[in-house]
Design an enzyme around this catalytic site. Structure first.
Site, short mmCIF file in Angstrom:
data_model
loop_
_atom_site.label_atom_id
_atom_site.label_comp_id
_atom_site.label_asym_id
_atom_site.label_seq_id
_atom_site.Cartn_x
_atom_site.Cartn_y
_atom_site.Cartn_z
N SER A 142 39.35 49.99 91.67
CA SER A 142 39.97 50.03 90.34
C SER A 142 40.67 51.36 90.04
CB SER A 142 38.91 49.81 89.26
OG SER A 142 38.19 48.64 89.51
N SER A 192 41.56 44.29 86.40
CA SER A 192 41.59 42.89 86.86
C SER A 192 42.77 42.67 87.80
CB SER A 192 41.70 41.94 85.66
OG SER A 192 40.50 41.95 84.94
N TRP A 201 35.81 54.03 87.62
CA TRP A 201 34.67 53.11 87.53
C TRP A 201 33.99 52.89 88.87
CZ3 TRP A 201 39.17 50.20 85.22
CH2 TRP A 201 39.39 50.61 83.91
N THR A 259 30.98 52.88 91.10
CA THR A 259 29.51 52.87 91.06
C THR A 259 28.95 53.79 92.14
OG1 THR A 259 29.53 50.60 90.26
CG2 THR A 259 27.47 51.37 91.25
N ASP A 265 33.78 39.09 97.76
CA ASP A 265 33.09 37.79 97.86
C ASP A 265 31.59 38.01 98.05
OD1 ASP A 265 35.42 36.34 97.58
OD2 ASP A 265 35.67 35.98 99.73
N GLU A 303 32.87 43.90 89.24
CA GLU A 303 33.16 43.09 90.43
C GLU A 303 33.91 41.80 90.05
OE1 GLU A 303 30.65 43.18 93.78
OE2 GLU A 303 29.60 44.98 93.14
N1 CAA Z 1 39.29 36.73 100.85
C1 CAA Z 1 40.33 36.99 101.68
N2 CAA Z 1 41.60 37.12 101.24
C2 CAA Z 1 41.84 36.96 99.92
C3 CAA Z 1 40.81 36.68 99.00
C4 CAA Z 1 39.48 36.57 99.52
N3 CAA Z 1 38.46 36.30 98.70
N4 CAA Z 1 41.33 36.60 97.76
C5 CAA Z 1 42.65 36.80 97.90
N5 CAA Z 1 42.96 37.03 99.20
C6 CAA Z 1 44.29 37.24 99.77
C7 CAA Z 1 45.18 36.06 99.42
O1 CAA Z 1 45.07 35.02 100.38
C8 CAA Z 1 46.56 36.69 99.43
O2 CAA Z 1 47.05 36.77 100.74
P1 CAA Z 1 48.47 36.10 101.10
O3 CAA Z 1 49.47 36.81 100.25
O4 CAA Z 1 48.61 36.34 102.57
O5 CAA Z 1 48.34 34.65 100.73
C9 CAA Z 1 46.31 38.11 98.95
O6 CAA Z 1 44.92 38.36 99.16
C10 CAA Z 1 46.65 38.31 97.49
O7 CAA Z 1 45.84 37.42 96.75
P2 CAA Z 1 46.26 36.84 95.34
O8 CAA Z 1 47.67 36.33 95.41
O9 CAA Z 1 45.21 35.88 94.91
O10 CAA Z 1 46.26 38.17 94.44
P3 CAA Z 1 46.40 38.36 92.88
O11 CAA Z 1 47.15 39.58 92.61
O12 CAA Z 1 46.87 37.09 92.23
O13 CAA Z 1 44.88 38.71 92.42
C11 CAA Z 1 42.65 38.33 91.60
C12 CAA Z 1 43.89 37.82 92.39
C13 CAA Z 1 41.59 37.27 91.92
C14 CAA Z 1 42.90 38.38 90.11
C15 CAA Z 1 42.21 39.72 92.13
O14 CAA Z 1 43.13 40.73 91.77
C16 CAA Z 1 40.84 40.12 91.61
O15 CAA Z 1 39.81 39.69 92.15
N6 CAA Z 1 40.77 40.99 90.56
C17 CAA Z 1 39.51 41.59 90.09
C18 CAA Z 1 39.23 42.85 90.84
C19 CAA Z 1 37.77 43.20 90.84
O16 CAA Z 1 36.90 42.37 91.04
N7 CAA Z 1 37.49 44.49 90.65
C20 CAA Z 1 36.15 44.97 90.69
C21 CAA Z 1 36.14 46.32 91.38
S1 CAA Z 1 34.61 46.84 92.08
C22 CAA Z 1 33.63 47.23 90.76
O17 CAA Z 1 33.48 46.47 89.88
C23 CAA Z 1 32.99 48.55 90.67
C24 CAA Z 1 31.78 48.73 91.45
O18 CAA Z 1 31.65 49.75 92.13
C25 CAA Z 1 30.67 47.76 91.38
#
Ligand code: CAA
Length: 380
Positions: free
Chosen positions: A126, A132, A156, A158, A240, A363
């Site tokens: 982030s 997001s 952010w 952790t 994941d 996450e």
């Molecule tokens: N596994 C493998 N590849 C993946 C995937 C996955 N789970 N999800 C997406 N991808 C790939 C896609 O296939 C795509 O590849 P192609 O272009 O080759 O098809 C590429 O990644 C881009 O994916 P999207 O088009 O889906 O990307 P997007 O910009 O639309 O974003 C989203 C999707 C789901 C909103 C993503 O941005 C997301 O998960 N956002 C939230 C981020 C998050 O969880 N942040 C938390 C940070 S960690 C934390 O909280 C702090 C800590 O220390 C605990």
């Protein structure tokens, strides 16, 4: 009920339960009140093999897999979510990118130290303008010979204040969006890298959350994980697993809410009766317990699928979404069952209520989980 656990899985669960009750529970409230990071507990968790659960035995880890990690994480989170998130982030977000995508050099250099927690791990995706919308991150890495020069700020993170190793997603190509992102291993003492402001949080007060600052920080090119341009895929594939961990954290917190509520309902008397004899309380307990069982089965299924190496993005998102919302309902009802007492620091449900809130946020927010889940149906 055995729930089909193997002897090994049962042993992991029981070891974690005993350790949680004897070593963590007595200090959890105080660590929360003082904002104290549980470094001593993390060391003991490492001695039990709980900090290298996914790391193969040949690198000094326990090589146990995600299902065992979930079993252990529930028990730890049941008594202390601050310790739980430290353990979850280290195991899932910090070690799995190296295990799954790292070179032999990265595996041999870092996995043995992560397995013993000689190096504590963190994960930095982030930024101020990329929460997001993670693919819009701007923190920049520019190749210069056999190094990358890094500038920018992460937010952010952790365990930021205590980690020795950071998995950091950086932009290596400004022309592309998600395919312009690469993942790196950054050691804490790298010149030009420093840990910035520590956040003052509602809950998880025993864990640290910080910013990371890069100022002309030079990273060895061999610290690139995989190849340039696959950093976003690494970040998402790693999340994941992380989301299963946070779903499990939610199960642990919700179970703690239920345990405290049942004990209180059996003891507290009003109108000449134990409050557990009132249907108003009985129904709350029934709803909490049912949602916890469903959440647990969902994180179990997602963890089993991850261990089987079959696609589980949707199942991990569903487990986190459902379990985190169930935990927040459970925490709210636990405070309600305790009445005014639940609002006091004298009872643990006040801490559970504050700690539960983050499970719907980090996450990936609940809204992000709904995006991931709905896309798997609408864009399939
Ligand atoms: N596994 C493998 N590849 C993946 C995937 C996955 N789970 N999800 C997406 N991808 C790939 C896609 O296939 C795509 O590849 P192609 O272009 O080759 O098809 C590429 O990644 C881009 O994916 P999207 O088009 O889906 O990307 P997007 O910009 O639309 O974003 C989203 C999707 C789901 C909103 C993503 O941005 C997301 O998960 N956002 C939230 C981020 C998050 O969880 N942040 C938390 C940070 S960690 C934390 O909280 C702090 C800590 O220390 C605990």
């Amino acid at each position: 009920m055995k729930l089909g656990l193997s002897d090994e899985e049962r042993m992991v669960q029981e070891t974690a339960r005993e350790f949680a009750d004897s070593e963590i529970a007595p200090v959890a409230a105080n660590n929360d009140a003082e904002g104290r990071f549980p470094a001593d507990i993390v060391k003991k968790l490492a001695e039990l093999g709980f900090m290298g659960m996914l790391i193969p035995e040949k690198y000094g880890g326990a090589g146990l897999g995600n299902f065992c990690l979930v079993l252990a994480l529930e028990e730890i989170n049941r008594v202390c979510a601050s310790t739980g998130v430290t353990m979850s982030v280290h195991n899932s977000l910090a070690t799995s990118p190296i295990i799954k995508f790292g070179s032999d050099y990265l595996k041999e250099t870092y996995l043995p130290k992560l397995a013993t927690s000689e190096m504590l791990g963190a994960y930095a995706l982030s930024e101020a303008e990329a929460g997001s919308d993670a693919a819009s991150l701007k923190c920049r890495a520019v190749k210069d010979g056999d190094e990358y020069v890094v500038n920018g700020t992460k937010l952010w993170v952790t365990t930021g204040a205590h980690a020795d190793l950071f998995i950091v997603m950086l932009r290596t190509d400004t022309e592309k969006r998600s395919k312009g992102i690469s993942a790196f291993v950054v050691e804490r003492d790298t010149p030009g890298f420093k840990v910035g402001k520590k956040e003052n949080k509602l809950g998880l007060r025993g864990s640290s959350t910080t910013e990371l600052i890069f100022e002309d920080c030079r990273l060895p090119a061999k610290n690139l994980i995989g190849e340039e341009g696959i950093g976003f895929v690494i970040a998402m594939a790693t999340l994941d697993g992380g989301r299963i961990g946070i779903g499990t954290q939610a199960v642990g917190i919700a179970q703690a809410c239920l345990d405290a509520s049942v004990a209180y309902a059996k003891e507290r008397e009003q109108f000449g009766r134990k409050i557990g004899e009132f249907q108003a309380i009985q129904w709350k307990i029934a709803d909490m317990a049912t949602a916890i069982e469903a959440s647990r089965l969902m994180v179990y299924r997602a963890a089993r699928m991850r261990d089987m190496d079959v696609p589980h993005t949707k199942e991990a998102a569903m487990a986190k979404l459902f379990a985190s919302e169930a935990a927040n309902r459970a925490a709210r009802e636990a405070v309600q069952i305790h009445g005014g007492a639940g609002y006091l620091k004298d009872f643990p449900v006040e801490r559970y209520f504050r700690d539960a809130r983050i499970t719907e946020l980090y996450e990936g927010t609940s809204e992000v989980q709904r995006i991931v889940i709905s896309r798997s149906y609408l864009q399939a």
